[in-house]
Design a protein around this motif. Sequence first.
Motif, PDB file in Angstrom:
ATOM      1  N   ALA A  12       0.829  -1.206   0.000  1.00 26.44           N
ATOM      2  CA  ALA A  12       0.000   0.000   0.000  1.00 26.44           C
ATOM      3  C   ALA A  12       0.862   1.255   0.000  1.00 26.44           C
ATOM      4  CB  ALA A  12      -0.934  -0.012   1.197  1.00 26.44           C
ATOM      5  N   ILE A  13       1.905   1.255   0.793  1.00 24.67           N
ATOM      6  CA  ILE A  13       2.802   2.411   0.841  1.00 24.67           C
ATOM      7  C   ILE A  13       3.526   2.581  -0.489  1.00 24.67           C
ATOM      8  CG2 ILE A  13       4.904   3.313   1.915  1.00 24.67           C
ATOM      9  CD1 ILE A  13       3.869   2.117   4.547  1.00 24.67           C
ATOM     10  N   GLY A  14       3.952   1.484  -1.083  1.00 21.53           N
ATOM     11  CA  GLY A  14       4.599   1.551  -2.383  1.00 21.53           C
ATOM     12  C   GLY A  14       3.679   2.088  -3.459  1.00 21.53           C
ATOM     13  N   PHE A  15       2.428   1.639  -3.456  1.00 22.39           N
ATOM     14  CA  PHE A  15       1.463   2.128  -4.435  1.00 22.39           C
ATOM     15  C   PHE A  15       1.175   3.607  -4.210  1.00 22.39           C
ATOM     16  CE2 PHE A  15      -2.908   2.853  -5.921  1.00 22.39           C
ATOM     17  CZ  PHE A  15      -2.729   2.546  -7.255  1.00 22.39           C
ATOM     18  N   GLU A  16       1.084   3.999  -2.951  1.00 24.84           N
ATOM     19  CA  GLU A  16       0.840   5.398  -2.628  1.00 24.84           C
ATOM     20  C   GLU A  16       1.968   6.284  -3.133  1.00 24.84           C
ATOM     21  OE1 GLU A  16       0.464   7.991   1.450  1.00 24.84           O
ATOM     22  OE2 GLU A  16      -0.287   5.941   1.451  1.00 24.84           O
ATOM     23  N   GLN A  17       3.206   5.838  -2.974  1.00 33.77           N
ATOM     24  CA  GLN A  17       4.353   6.599  -3.463  1.00 33.77           C
ATOM     25  C   GLN A  17       4.363   6.673  -4.992  1.00 33.77           C
ATOM     26  OE1 GLN A  17       6.603   8.357  -1.656  1.00 33.77           O
ATOM     27  NE2 GLN A  17       5.288   7.860   0.073  1.00 33.77           N
ATOM     28  N   TYR A  23       1.238  11.271 -10.336  1.00 32.59           N
ATOM     29  CA  TYR A  23       0.086  12.162 -10.469  1.00 32.59           C
ATOM     30  C   TYR A  23       0.088  13.329  -9.490  1.00 32.59           C
ATOM     31  CZ  TYR A  23      -1.453   8.218 -13.185  1.00 32.59           C
ATOM     32  OH  TYR A  23      -1.513   7.213 -14.097  1.00 32.59           O
ATOM     33  N   GLY A  24       1.111  13.442  -8.673  1.00 35.05           N
ATOM     34  CA  GLY A  24       1.260  14.603  -7.803  1.00 35.05           C
ATOM     35  C   GLY A  24       0.324  14.593  -6.608  1.00 35.05           C
ATOM     36  N   ALA A  25       0.127  15.774  -6.070  1.00 30.54           N
ATOM     37  CA  ALA A  25      -0.660  15.925  -4.849  1.00 30.54           C
ATOM     38  C   ALA A  25      -2.126  15.541  -5.066  1.00 30.54           C
ATOM     39  CB  ALA A  25      -0.557  17.351  -4.346  1.00 30.54           C
ATOM     40  N   LEU A  26      -2.674  15.874  -6.214  1.00 29.62           N
ATOM     41  CA  LEU A  26      -4.068  15.526  -6.486  1.00 29.62           C
ATOM     42  C   LEU A  26      -4.257  14.017  -6.524  1.00 29.62           C
ATOM     43  CD1 LEU A  26      -6.886  16.574  -7.070  1.00 29.62           C
ATOM     44  CD2 LEU A  26      -6.305  16.609  -9.485  1.00 29.62           C
ATOM     45  N   GLY A  27      -3.302  13.310  -7.069  1.00 33.48           N
ATOM     46  CA  GLY A  27      -3.381  11.855  -7.110  1.00 33.48           C
ATOM     47  C   GLY A  27      -3.349  11.243  -5.726  1.00 33.48           C
ATOM     48  N   ILE A  28      -2.491  11.753  -4.852  1.00 34.69           N
ATOM     49  CA  ILE A  28      -2.406  11.210  -3.507  1.00 34.69           C
ATOM     50  C   ILE A  28      -3.662  11.546  -2.714  1.00 34.69           C
ATOM     51  CG2 ILE A  28      -1.185  13.067  -2.307  1.00 34.69           C
ATOM     52  CD1 ILE A  28      -0.431   9.396  -1.952  1.00 34.69           C
ATOM     53  N   MET A  29      -4.222  12.727  -2.922  1.00 35.74           N
ATOM     54  CA  MET A  29      -5.473  13.076  -2.232  1.00 35.74           C
ATOM     55  C   MET A  29      -6.614  12.185  -2.702  1.00 35.74           C
ATOM     56  SD  MET A  29      -5.052  17.224  -2.059  1.00 35.74           S
ATOM     57  CE  MET A  29      -6.794  17.493  -2.022  1.00 35.74           C
ATOM     58  N   ALA A  30      -6.671  11.895  -3.998  1.00 40.70           N
ATOM     59  CA  ALA A  30      -7.711  11.017  -4.522  1.00 40.70           C
ATOM     60  C   ALA A  30      -7.547   9.602  -3.984  1.00 40.70           C
ATOM     61  CB  ALA A  30      -7.674  11.006  -6.048  1.00 40.70           C
ATOM     62  N   PHE A  31      -6.301   9.120  -3.916  1.00 49.57           N
ATOM     63  CA  PHE A  31      -6.046   7.793  -3.370  1.00 49.57           C
ATOM     64  C   PHE A  31      -6.438   7.721  -1.903  1.00 49.57           C
ATOM     65  CE2 PHE A  31      -3.097   4.728  -1.380  1.00 49.57           C
ATOM     66  CZ  PHE A  31      -3.544   3.586  -2.020  1.00 49.57           C
ATOM     67  N   LEU A  32      -6.132   8.760  -1.137  1.00 50.07           N
ATOM     68  CA  LEU A  32      -6.514   8.785   0.280  1.00 50.07           C
ATOM     69  C   LEU A  32      -8.034   8.847   0.441  1.00 50.07           C
ATOM     70  CD1 LEU A  32      -3.775  11.122   1.785  1.00 50.07           C
ATOM     71  CD2 LEU A  32      -4.005   8.639   2.035  1.00 50.07           C
ATOM     72  N   ALA A  33      -8.718   9.602  -0.419  1.00 51.07           N
ATOM     73  CA  ALA A  33     -10.178   9.647  -0.362  1.00 51.07           C
ATOM     74  C   ALA A  33     -10.776   8.282  -0.687  1.00 51.07           C
ATOM     75  CB  ALA A  33     -10.722  10.712  -1.319  1.00 51.07           C
ATOM     76  N   LEU A  34     -10.197   7.605  -1.665  1.00 51.05           N
ATOM     77  CA  LEU A  34     -10.678   6.276  -2.032  1.00 51.05           C
ATOM     78  C   LEU A  34     -10.499   5.299  -0.881  1.00 51.05           C
ATOM     79  CD1 LEU A  34     -11.724   4.276  -4.168  1.00 51.05           C
ATOM     80  CD2 LEU A  34      -9.366   3.988  -4.904  1.00 51.05           C
ATOM     81  N   ILE A  51     -13.257   8.442  -8.966  1.00 53.02           N
ATOM     82  CA  ILE A  51     -13.492   9.237 -10.166  1.00 53.02           C
ATOM     83  C   ILE A  51     -12.298  10.130 -10.472  1.00 53.02           C
ATOM     84  CG2 ILE A  51     -14.875  11.156 -11.080  1.00 53.02           C
ATOM     85  CD1 ILE A  51     -17.305   9.802  -9.746  1.00 53.02           C
ATOM     86  N   VAL A  52     -11.736  10.747  -9.435  1.00 51.13           N
ATOM     87  CA  VAL A  52     -10.583  11.610  -9.655  1.00 51.13           C
ATOM     88  C   VAL A  52      -9.394  10.789 -10.163  1.00 51.13           C
ATOM     89  CG1 VAL A  52      -8.920  13.141  -8.527  1.00 51.13           C
ATOM     90  CG2 VAL A  52     -11.340  13.363  -8.019  1.00 51.13           C
ATOM     91  N   LEU A  53      -9.186   9.609  -9.579  1.00 51.04           N
ATOM     92  CA  LEU A  53      -8.084   8.763 -10.063  1.00 51.04           C
ATOM     93  C   LEU A  53      -8.289   8.350 -11.517  1.00 51.04           C
ATOM     94  CD1 LEU A  53      -7.189   6.424  -7.063  1.00 51.04           C
ATOM     95  CD2 LEU A  53      -5.754   8.131  -8.149  1.00 51.04           C
ATOM     96  N   VAL A  54      -9.507   7.987 -11.875  1.00 56.25           N
ATOM     97  CA  VAL A  54      -9.796   7.606 -13.264  1.00 56.25           C
ATOM     98  C   VAL A  54      -9.565   8.782 -14.200  1.00 56.25           C
ATOM     99  CG1 VAL A  54     -11.662   6.947 -14.827  1.00 56.25           C
ATOM    100  CG2 VAL A  54     -11.334   5.701 -12.696  1.00 56.25           C
ATOM    101  N   MET A  55      -9.963   9.976 -13.771  1.00 54.93           N
ATOM    102  CA  MET A  55      -9.742  11.157 -14.610  1.00 54.93           C
ATOM    103  C   MET A  55      -8.252  11.437 -14.798  1.00 54.93           C
ATOM    104  SD  MET A  55     -12.840  13.583 -13.262  1.00 54.93           S
ATOM    105  CE  MET A  55     -12.240  15.031 -14.061  1.00 54.93           C
ATOM    106  N   LEU A  56      -7.472  11.246 -13.739  1.00 53.62           N
ATOM    107  CA  LEU A  56      -6.020  11.429 -13.858  1.00 53.62           C
ATOM    108  C   LEU A  56      -5.403  10.375 -14.788  1.00 53.62           C
ATOM    109  CD1 LEU A  56      -5.070  12.300 -10.178  1.00 53.62           C
ATOM    110  CD2 LEU A  56      -4.928  13.808 -12.163  1.00 53.62           C
TER     111      LEU A  56
END
Length: 61
Positions: A12-17, A23-34, A51-56
């Motif tokens: 999980a930590i590896g995927f998060e990194q 995808y930057g900060a928006l990607g990490i925020m979307a992953f945390l929301a998911l 949805i945000v991850l799919v859009m990215l």
Amino acid sequence: MPLVALAIAALAIGFEQLVQLRYGALGIMAFLALTAGIRAKNALIGGIGAIVLVMLLAQSG
């Protein structure tokens, strides 16, 4: 059992990194929301993150 939990946490930590690097900060925020939506069993928060991850993903592909 603790070894399996440790391995899952490491993945999980590896995927998060990876998401953060690609995808930057928006990607990490979307992953945390998911993940927060899944853990809290809240479909709205999880759906927004997904949805945000799919859009990215669609934007970069």
